[in-house]
Design an enzyme around this catalytic site. Structure first.
Site, PDB file in Angstrom:
ATOM      1  NE  ARG A 159      -2.014   1.383   3.641  1.00  0.00           N
ATOM      2  CZ  ARG A 159      -1.950   0.617   4.718  1.00  0.00           C
ATOM      3  NH1 ARG A 159      -2.594  -0.526   4.761  1.00  0.00           N
ATOM      4  NH2 ARG A 159      -1.209   0.965   5.764  1.00  0.00           N
ATOM      5  CG  HIS A 163      -5.486   2.601   7.949  1.00  0.00           C
ATOM      6  ND1 HIS A 163      -5.647   1.271   7.640  1.00  0.00           N
ATOM      7  CD2 HIS A 163      -6.628   2.987   8.560  1.00  0.00           C
ATOM      8  CE1 HIS A 163      -6.832   0.869   8.051  1.00  0.00           C
ATOM      9  NE2 HIS A 163      -7.452   1.887   8.609  1.00  0.00           N
ATOM     10  CE1 TYR A 171       2.847   2.519   8.576  1.00  0.00           C
ATOM     11  CE2 TYR A 171       1.972   4.440   9.720  1.00  0.00           C
ATOM     12  CZ  TYR A 171       1.798   3.388   8.829  1.00  0.00           C
ATOM     13  OH  TYR A 171       0.601   3.238   8.189  1.00  0.00           O
TER      14      TYR A 171
END
Length: 272
Positions: A159, A163, A171
């Site tokens: 991805r 999110h 991160y």
């Protein structure tokens, strides 16, 4: 676009800004569910309902590497495996479930290894190669039509964003993005079609322009559409008894059991 803008002409009439709607009449698309993994038992039920009507169908759904660890995923897919229902589950191995890397989430090397526990075929594909994804999914669908049950497919990919809009994905090491950016699936498919001479540079440019033009036109229509009237907020919210959902494939093929007359001996055993 009307849906995201909560406009009156949106599929849910402005009552929901998310894309939680489907099309069961023409495209046979079940509305997605926010809770990750919860759509898998739903589609297992859809496949079972079709079987009761005398037809084996293929039910395709997706979940990420994080969602495949949830209870509904296991329970729903395990049910499909035991009942040999045609659920085709594609697990997108995005490498990161929100901020949790896969190696801190599961002990197995490949997520497709979980197919062994379910007792179904498991496959690993390059999730950035549309041809690989199509081929293995097609074969899984054919197994479903033949009544051979469920299939688990792991698509290895990444991805490329966080999110959600609120997640900058700080991160994730930059090297990951640099590696997977070179494997962009749209670019790979363009190069494949051009190399095969199935698409010319001019045709490709025309496709891109036509899509962008359609997006711009749709955005303009959605932007100029009215918002819903406040007094209509409670309409189209609840389902009443006037709604009849017809069987899609035929009448259910189930056994009927005659009820015993009152006072007849019971077959139920009681234990103390």
């Amino acid at each position: 676009m009307m849906q995201y803008m909560a406009k009156a002409d949106a599929p849910t009439g402005g009552r929901d800004a998310g894309s939680h709607f489907g099309d069961k009449h023409q495209r046979h698309i079940a509305a997605p569910i926010s809770m990750l993994g919860d759509l898998i038992p739903v589609l297992a039920g859809v496949a079972l309902g079709a079987r009761l009507q005398g037809k084996n169908i293929a039910c395709l759904t997706w979940v990420g590497d994080g969602g495949q660890s949830t209870g509904p995923t296991y329970e729903g897919f395990n049910f499909a495996a035991v009942q040999k229902l045609g659920v085709v589950l594609i697990v997108e191995n995005n490498l990161w479930a929100y901020s949790t890397p896969v190696d801190r989430q599961v002990a197995c090397k490949d997520l497709a290894d979980r197919a062994i526990g379910y007792g179904v075929p498991g496959f690993i594909v390059d999730g950035t190669d549309p041809n690989q994804v199509y081929d293995v999914t097609y074969e899984a669908a054919q197994r479903s039509y033949a009544g051979e049950g469920a299939t688990l497919i792991e698509a290895k990919m990444m991805r490329m964003r966080g999110h959600a809009m609120h997640d900058a994905a700080a991160y994730v090491p930059k090297a990951y993005f640099e590696y997977w950016k070179k494997r962009d699936p749209i670019t790979r498919m363009e190069e494949y079609l051009l190399k095969k001479s199935w698409l010319t540079e001019k045709e490709n440019g025309g496709l891109v322009e036509s899509v962008q033009r359609e997006i711009d036109e749709d955005r303009e229509i959605a932007d100029s559409s009215p918002y819903p009237e406040g007094h209509l907020a409670a309409e189209r919210v609840f389902c009443d008894n006037s709604i009849q959902i017809p069987f899609l494939y035929g009448k259910p093929k189930v056994k009927t059991v005659e009820k015993k007359k009152a006072g007849a001996a019971s077959d139920v055993a009681h234990f103390r």
